[in-house]
Design a protein around this motif. Structure first.
Motif, PDB file in Angstrom:
ATOM      1  N   HIS A  65       0.832  -1.206   0.000  1.00 32.57           N
ATOM      2  CA  HIS A  65       0.000   0.000   0.000  1.00 32.57           C
ATOM      3  C   HIS A  65       0.868   1.259   0.000  1.00 32.57           C
ATOM      4  CE1 HIS A  65      -3.645  -2.261   0.513  1.00 32.57           C
ATOM      5  NE2 HIS A  65      -4.362  -1.194   0.823  1.00 32.57           N
ATOM      6  N   THR A  66       1.917   1.243   0.803  1.00 33.22           N
ATOM      7  CA  THR A  66       2.809   2.407   0.888  1.00 33.22           C
ATOM      8  C   THR A  66       3.489   2.661  -0.456  1.00 33.22           C
ATOM      9  OG1 THR A  66       3.140   2.021   3.239  1.00 33.22           O
ATOM     10  CG2 THR A  66       4.775   3.394   2.126  1.00 33.22           C
ATOM     11  N   ALA A  67       3.932   1.611  -1.116  1.00 37.46           N
ATOM     12  CA  ALA A  67       4.570   1.766  -2.426  1.00 37.46           C
ATOM     13  C   ALA A  67       3.583   2.346  -3.439  1.00 37.46           C
ATOM     14  CB  ALA A  67       5.109   0.417  -2.917  1.00 37.46           C
ATOM     15  N   ARG A  68       2.348   1.854  -3.430  1.00 42.45           N
ATOM     16  CA  ARG A  68       1.328   2.366  -4.362  1.00 42.45           C
ATOM     17  C   ARG A  68       0.989   3.817  -4.040  1.00 42.45           C
ATOM     18  NH1 ARG A  68      -0.527   3.064  -9.111  1.00 42.45           N
ATOM     19  NH2 ARG A  68      -2.774   3.035  -9.315  1.00 42.45           N
TER      20      ARG A  68
ATOM     21  N   THR B  99       1.194   9.456  -5.687  1.00 45.84           N
ATOM     22  CA  THR B  99       1.589  10.821  -5.337  1.00 45.84           C
ATOM     23  C   THR B  99       2.514  11.396  -6.407  1.00 45.84           C
ATOM     24  OG1 THR B  99       1.322  10.339  -2.986  1.00 45.84           O
ATOM     25  CG2 THR B  99       2.668  12.254  -3.564  1.00 45.84           C
ATOM     26  N   ARG B 100       3.466  10.586  -6.874  1.00 44.43           N
ATOM     27  CA  ARG B 100       4.361  11.036  -7.954  1.00 44.43           C
ATOM     28  C   ARG B 100       3.569  11.314  -9.229  1.00 44.43           C
ATOM     29  NH1 ARG B 100       7.827   7.102  -5.910  1.00 44.43           N
ATOM     30  NH2 ARG B 100       7.066   5.596  -7.424  1.00 44.43           N
ATOM     31  N   SER B 101       2.606  10.449  -9.542  1.00 44.16           N
ATOM     32  CA  SER B 101       1.863  10.594 -10.801  1.00 44.16           C
ATOM     33  C   SER B 101       1.092  11.908 -10.867  1.00 44.16           C
ATOM     34  CB  SER B 101       0.915   9.415 -11.011  1.00 44.16           C
ATOM     35  OG  SER B 101      -0.218   9.516 -10.169  1.00 44.16           O
ATOM     36  N   LYS B 102       0.678  12.414  -9.718  1.00 46.25           N
ATOM     37  CA  LYS B 102      -0.065  13.685  -9.701  1.00 46.25           C
ATOM     38  C   LYS B 102       0.791  14.861 -10.146  1.00 46.25           C
ATOM     39  CE  LYS B 102      -1.943  14.607  -5.849  1.00 46.25           C
ATOM     40  NZ  LYS B 102      -2.545  14.778  -4.533  1.00 46.25           N
ATOM     41  N   HIS B 103       2.099  14.718 -10.014  1.00 46.54           N
ATOM     42  CA  HIS B 103       3.008  15.822 -10.315  1.00 46.54           C
ATOM     43  C   HIS B 103       3.684  15.689 -11.671  1.00 46.54           C
ATOM     44  CE1 HIS B 103       2.283  17.239  -6.286  1.00 46.54           C
ATOM     45  NE2 HIS B 103       2.569  16.025  -5.839  1.00 46.54           N
ATOM     46  N   GLU B 104       3.290  14.679 -12.450  1.00 47.15           N
ATOM     47  CA  GLU B 104       3.848  14.520 -13.786  1.00 47.15           C
ATOM     48  C   GLU B 104       3.308  15.612 -14.699  1.00 47.15           C
ATOM     49  OE1 GLU B 104       2.871  10.575 -15.018  1.00 47.15           O
ATOM     50  OE2 GLU B 104       4.269   9.654 -13.610  1.00 47.15           O
ATOM     51  N   SER B 105       4.097  16.013 -15.656  1.00 49.14           N
ATOM     52  CA  SER B 105       3.694  17.092 -16.559  1.00 49.14           C
ATOM     53  C   SER B 105       2.503  16.702 -17.429  1.00 49.14           C
ATOM     54  CB  SER B 105       4.875  17.505 -17.441  1.00 49.14           C
ATOM     55  OG  SER B 105       5.298  16.397 -18.227  1.00 49.14           O
TER      56      SER B 105
ATOM     57  N   ALA C 234      -0.093  14.945 -16.358  1.00 49.01           N
ATOM     58  CA  ALA C 234      -1.283  14.731 -15.527  1.00 49.01           C
ATOM     59  C   ALA C 234      -2.312  15.827 -15.781  1.00 49.01           C
ATOM     60  CB  ALA C 234      -0.903  14.692 -14.055  1.00 49.01           C
ATOM     61  N   ASN C 235      -3.544  15.396 -16.090  1.00 47.56           N
ATOM     62  CA  ASN C 235      -4.638  16.363 -16.239  1.00 47.56           C
ATOM     63  C   ASN C 235      -5.504  16.311 -14.980  1.00 47.56           C
ATOM     64  OD1 ASN C 235      -6.552  14.238 -16.456  1.00 47.56           O
ATOM     65  ND2 ASN C 235      -6.141  14.057 -18.650  1.00 47.56           N
ATOM     66  N   ILE C 236      -6.546  17.119 -14.931  1.00 47.93           N
ATOM     67  CA  ILE C 236      -7.381  17.193 -13.732  1.00 47.93           C
ATOM     68  C   ILE C 236      -8.016  15.838 -13.420  1.00 47.93           C
ATOM     69  CG2 ILE C 236      -9.411  18.042 -14.986  1.00 47.93           C
ATOM     70  CD1 ILE C 236      -8.376  19.004 -11.391  1.00 47.93           C
ATOM     71  N   GLY C 237      -8.398  15.086 -14.440  1.00 49.15           N
ATOM     72  CA  GLY C 237      -8.966  13.761 -14.212  1.00 49.15           C
ATOM     73  C   GLY C 237      -7.960  12.831 -13.564  1.00 49.15           C
ATOM     74  N   ASP C 238      -6.707  12.884 -14.038  1.00 46.66           N
ATOM     75  CA  ASP C 238      -5.653  12.053 -13.448  1.00 46.66           C
ATOM     76  C   ASP C 238      -5.432  12.415 -11.977  1.00 46.66           C
ATOM     77  OD1 ASP C 238      -5.216  10.897 -15.966  1.00 46.66           O
ATOM     78  OD2 ASP C 238      -3.611  12.315 -16.455  1.00 46.66           O
ATOM     79  N   VAL C 239      -5.435  13.718 -11.697  1.00 46.14           N
ATOM     80  CA  VAL C 239      -5.153  14.189 -10.338  1.00 46.14           C
ATOM     81  C   VAL C 239      -6.278  13.802  -9.379  1.00 46.14           C
ATOM     82  CG1 VAL C 239      -4.812  16.243  -8.902  1.00 46.14           C
ATOM     83  CG2 VAL C 239      -3.626  16.043 -11.104  1.00 46.14           C
ATOM     84  N   ILE C 240      -7.539  14.029  -9.772  1.00 41.73           N
ATOM     85  CA  ILE C 240      -8.622  13.704  -8.837  1.00 41.73           C
ATOM     86  C   ILE C 240      -8.787  12.194  -8.681  1.00 41.73           C
ATOM     87  CG2 ILE C 240      -9.819  15.891  -9.161  1.00 41.73           C
ATOM     88  CD1 ILE C 240     -11.923  14.385 -10.819  1.00 41.73           C
ATOM     89  N   THR C 241      -8.472  11.434  -9.726  1.00 36.64           N
ATOM     90  CA  THR C 241      -8.507   9.979  -9.612  1.00 36.64           C
ATOM     91  C   THR C 241      -7.415   9.509  -8.655  1.00 36.64           C
ATOM     92  OG1 THR C 241      -9.398   9.759 -11.847  1.00 36.64           O
ATOM     93  CG2 THR C 241      -8.352   7.822 -10.905  1.00 36.64           C
TER      94      THR C 241
ATOM     95  N   ASP D  56      -6.098  11.326  -6.257  1.00 37.98           N
ATOM     96  CA  ASP D  56      -6.512  11.773  -4.918  1.00 37.98           C
ATOM     97  C   ASP D  56      -7.498  10.788  -4.293  1.00 37.98           C
ATOM     98  OD1 ASP D  56      -4.941  14.060  -4.904  1.00 37.98           O
ATOM     99  OD2 ASP D  56      -6.574  15.380  -5.569  1.00 37.98           O
ATOM    100  N   PHE D  57      -8.438  10.310  -5.091  1.00 40.70           N
ATOM    101  CA  PHE D  57      -9.433   9.347  -4.609  1.00 40.70           C
ATOM    102  C   PHE D  57      -8.746   8.062  -4.154  1.00 40.70           C
ATOM    103  CE2 PHE D  57     -12.649   6.011  -5.236  1.00 40.70           C
ATOM    104  CZ  PHE D  57     -13.735   6.562  -4.561  1.00 40.70           C
ATOM    105  N   ALA D  58      -7.856   7.550  -4.990  1.00 43.16           N
ATOM    106  CA  ALA D  58      -7.134   6.316  -4.653  1.00 43.16           C
ATOM    107  C   ALA D  58      -6.246   6.516  -3.428  1.00 43.16           C
ATOM    108  CB  ALA D  58      -6.305   5.849  -5.844  1.00 43.16           C
ATOM    109  N   ILE D  59      -5.599   7.675  -3.334  1.00 42.73           N
ATOM    110  CA  ILE D  59      -4.724   7.973  -2.199  1.00 42.73           C
ATOM    111  C   ILE D  59      -5.532   8.002  -0.902  1.00 42.73           C
ATOM    112  CG2 ILE D  59      -3.382   9.847  -1.128  1.00 42.73           C
ATOM    113  CD1 ILE D  59      -2.249  10.371  -4.004  1.00 42.73           C
ATOM    114  N   ALA D  60      -6.704   8.617  -0.931  1.00 40.38           N
ATOM    115  CA  ALA D  60      -7.547   8.681   0.268  1.00 40.38           C
ATOM    116  C   ALA D  60      -7.935   7.278   0.730  1.00 40.38           C
ATOM    117  CB  ALA D  60      -8.790   9.521   0.000  1.00 40.38           C
TER     118      ALA D  60
END
Length: 178
Positions: free
Chosen positions: A124-127, A132-138, A140-147, A149-153
């Motif tokens: 879980h920690t690795a995922r 978290t890294r994927s949200k900061h990729e160049s 990443a669009n809003i759909g990628d970020v909110i998806t 965020d949902f998985a991270i929560a």
């Protein structure tokens, strides 16, 4: 998740054929279980049968015939009702993670349960780090970020449960050890 309503939502921007719907689904919900082509066409068939979508044209474009589908007024109304309905919290808790821990404890093997919990926590920690890294990729669009965020929560909630359960299993092990 209801694939039917996701497909209706994707058709709300205009007619699309099955291949476009599959690509749009996978792109819009990148961390969801991928939708199989067969499921797209079976779902479109049911939506068409129920009057929620209709054929909106056909093209060949150098390959087999591709039928485009469009949202009907009834389909738009159904989509609007679905989007307006509050989703009730799930009444039952079910996950493979919970089932494995319970079964390990039922077999009176707290060492196995503890090992599984620790290994699962590491996964879980690795995922969590990966998302978290994927949200900061160049890219990443809003759909990628909110998806993400949902998985991270959800991963964060699982990690809290894993930590608490590891503590309880450790306490149980201490109580039963001579």
């Amino acid at each position: 998740m209801s694939a039917s309503f996701v497909l209706l939502g994707l058709l709300s921007s205009g007619p699309k054929h099955g291949y476009e719907l599959k690509r749009a689904y996978d792109r819009s919900l990148p961390n969801a279980k991928p939708l199989a082509f067969g499921q797209v066409y079976a779902t479109i068939g049911r939506l068409e049968r129920d009057g929620l979508v209709e054929r909106a044209g056909q093209d060949r474009d150098g390959g087999p015939d591709r039928v485009a589908y469009a949202l009907t007024d009834l389909g738009r109304q159904s989509l609007d009702e679905w989007l307006g309905a509050v989703e009730p919290p799930a009444p039952y808790v079910s996950s493979v993670l919970l089932a494995k821990v319970v079964v390990a404890l039922l077999t009176a093997d707290s060492d196995r349960a503890g090992t599984y919990l620790a290994d699962q926590r590491a996964a879980h920690t690795a995922r969590l780090r990966e998302l978290t890294r994927s949200k900061h990729e160049s890219t990443a669009n809003i759909g990628d970020v909110i998806t993400a965020d949902f998985a991270i929560a959800h991963l964060d909630a699982d990690l809290r449960w894993l930590r608490t359960t590891l503590e309880r299993v450790g306490e149980m092990h201490q109580e039963t050890s001579p």
